[in-house]
Design a protein around this motif. Sequence first.
Motif, PDB file in Angstrom:
ATOM      1  N   UNK A  30      39.693  35.006  48.062  1.00  0.00           N
ATOM      2  CA  UNK A  30      40.110  36.060  47.137  1.00  0.00           C
ATOM      3  C   UNK A  30      41.307  36.785  47.739  1.00  0.00           C
ATOM      4  N   UNK A  31      42.487  36.639  47.123  1.00  0.00           N
ATOM      5  CA  UNK A  31      43.633  37.442  47.546  1.00  0.00           C
ATOM      6  C   UNK A  31      43.601  38.810  46.878  1.00  0.00           C
ATOM      7  N   UNK A  63      30.502  36.296  54.018  1.00  0.00           N
ATOM      8  CA  UNK A  63      31.868  36.716  53.714  1.00  0.00           C
ATOM      9  C   UNK A  63      32.530  37.223  54.982  1.00  0.00           C
ATOM     10  N   UNK A  64      33.810  36.889  55.139  1.00  0.00           N
ATOM     11  CA  UNK A  64      34.646  37.462  56.195  1.00  0.00           C
ATOM     12  C   UNK A  64      36.011  37.776  55.611  1.00  0.00           C
ATOM     13  N   UNK A  65      36.722  38.718  56.252  1.00  0.00           N
ATOM     14  CA  UNK A  65      38.097  39.047  55.881  1.00  0.00           C
ATOM     15  C   UNK A  65      39.034  38.451  56.924  1.00  0.00           C
ATOM     16  N   UNK A 101      54.313  28.252  52.709  1.00  0.00           N
ATOM     17  CA  UNK A 101      55.321  28.189  53.771  1.00  0.00           C
ATOM     18  C   UNK A 101      54.717  28.454  55.140  1.00  0.00           C
ATOM     19  N   UNK A 102      53.394  28.400  55.239  1.00  0.00           N
ATOM     20  CA  UNK A 102      52.662  28.564  56.496  1.00  0.00           C
ATOM     21  C   UNK A 102      52.574  30.006  56.977  1.00  0.00           C
ATOM     22  N   UNK A 103      52.905  30.972  56.147  1.00  0.00           N
ATOM     23  CA  UNK A 103      52.770  32.375  56.536  1.00  0.00           C
ATOM     24  C   UNK A 103      51.307  32.781  56.397  1.00  0.00           C
ATOM     25  N   UNK A 104      50.672  33.255  57.472  1.00  0.00           N
ATOM     26  CA  UNK A 104      49.264  33.669  57.391  1.00  0.00           C
ATOM     27  C   UNK A 104      49.079  34.829  56.423  1.00  0.00           C
ATOM     28  N   UNK A 105      47.958  34.802  55.720  1.00  0.00           N
ATOM     29  CA  UNK A 105      47.639  35.844  54.750  1.00  0.00           C
ATOM     30  C   UNK A 105      46.495  36.695  55.306  1.00  0.00           C
ATOM     31  N   UNK A 106      46.832  37.896  55.771  1.00  0.00           N
ATOM     32  CA  UNK A 106      45.827  38.801  56.327  1.00  0.00           C
ATOM     33  C   UNK A 106      45.110  39.556  55.210  1.00  0.00           C
ATOM     34  N   UNK A 107      43.865  39.934  55.461  1.00  0.00           N
ATOM     35  CA  UNK A 107      43.130  40.758  54.526  1.00  0.00           C
ATOM     36  C   UNK A 107      42.571  40.022  53.330  1.00  0.00           C
ATOM     37  N   UNK A 108      42.603  38.693  53.345  1.00  0.00           N
ATOM     38  CA  UNK A 108      42.000  37.925  52.258  1.00  0.00           C
ATOM     39  C   UNK A 108      40.498  37.827  52.477  1.00  0.00           C
ATOM     40  N   UNK A 109      39.742  37.875  51.402  1.00  0.00           N
ATOM     41  CA  UNK A 109      38.297  37.706  51.494  1.00  0.00           C
ATOM     42  C   UNK A 109      37.963  36.222  51.386  1.00  0.00           C
ATOM     43  N   UNK A 110      37.121  35.738  52.278  1.00  0.00           N
ATOM     44  CA  UNK A 110      36.683  34.346  52.260  1.00  0.00           C
ATOM     45  C   UNK A 110      35.162  34.305  52.181  1.00  0.00           C
TER      46      UNK A 110
END
Length: 233
Positions: free
Chosen positions: A157-158, A126-128, A86-95
């Motif tokens: 990674x959520x 890696x960044x968060x 739904x386009x809500x940004x997901x903060x704190x995810x590892x990429x």
Amino acid sequence: MSHLSRRQLLASLAASPVVALGIGAYSRAAHAQAAGAGPIAPNVCMVMPETTAGPYYFDPGIVRADITEGLEGVPLTLKLQVVDATCVPLAGARVDVWQCDAEGNYSGYRQNAGGDTSNKTFLRGTQMTDEAGLVTFDSIYPGWYPGRTTHVHYKVFLDETTVLTSQIFFPDTLSDAIYATVAPYDTRGAAHRTMNTDDFIARQIGDGGYAAIREQTGRYTADLVVGVDPGPL
């Protein structure tokens, strides 16, 4: 950029539907929808298909934005925005991101393209995600190797069990222009590389996997919105 004028690159970009106007293969209505909702690219919160991590993934445990380690290549700023459907940004995810160098070699492995990089960590990091779901990596434009089109790998990674593995793709016209005329890419050219339409993973992911490319002074920026299903993948 060596041996490649701005005019030449702009001419090649003009022929690319992914780069022209920054809207890629998406309609103007989709682009307007994305801009209104806040995403950085026009793939409009598409939940990305899961793909193979391939043979070259490992986690060096390095949290960093600059993954180049001084390698030669066309500078590339890679921006990923992680959102839900739904386009809500997901903060704190590892990429995590990883890619090959200009000559088609990955760090951390003995290479078919040549050389032993088993003790190297270049082009991995890696960044968060921040409050806007964004991560930014300073990299170089990826090279190519036999059997695959130009791409960058990523994992989101959520949590420990919710992980999306996928890939980012680039316009063939831009890749071919760089490979033909810019050092050190031009030592190999592009005559035998796999094109996007012939790459089975690019076909599987579809238009939503193509980065929106912008030319900036001395570099390119590649933007992609990565939609992730918070449920089990």
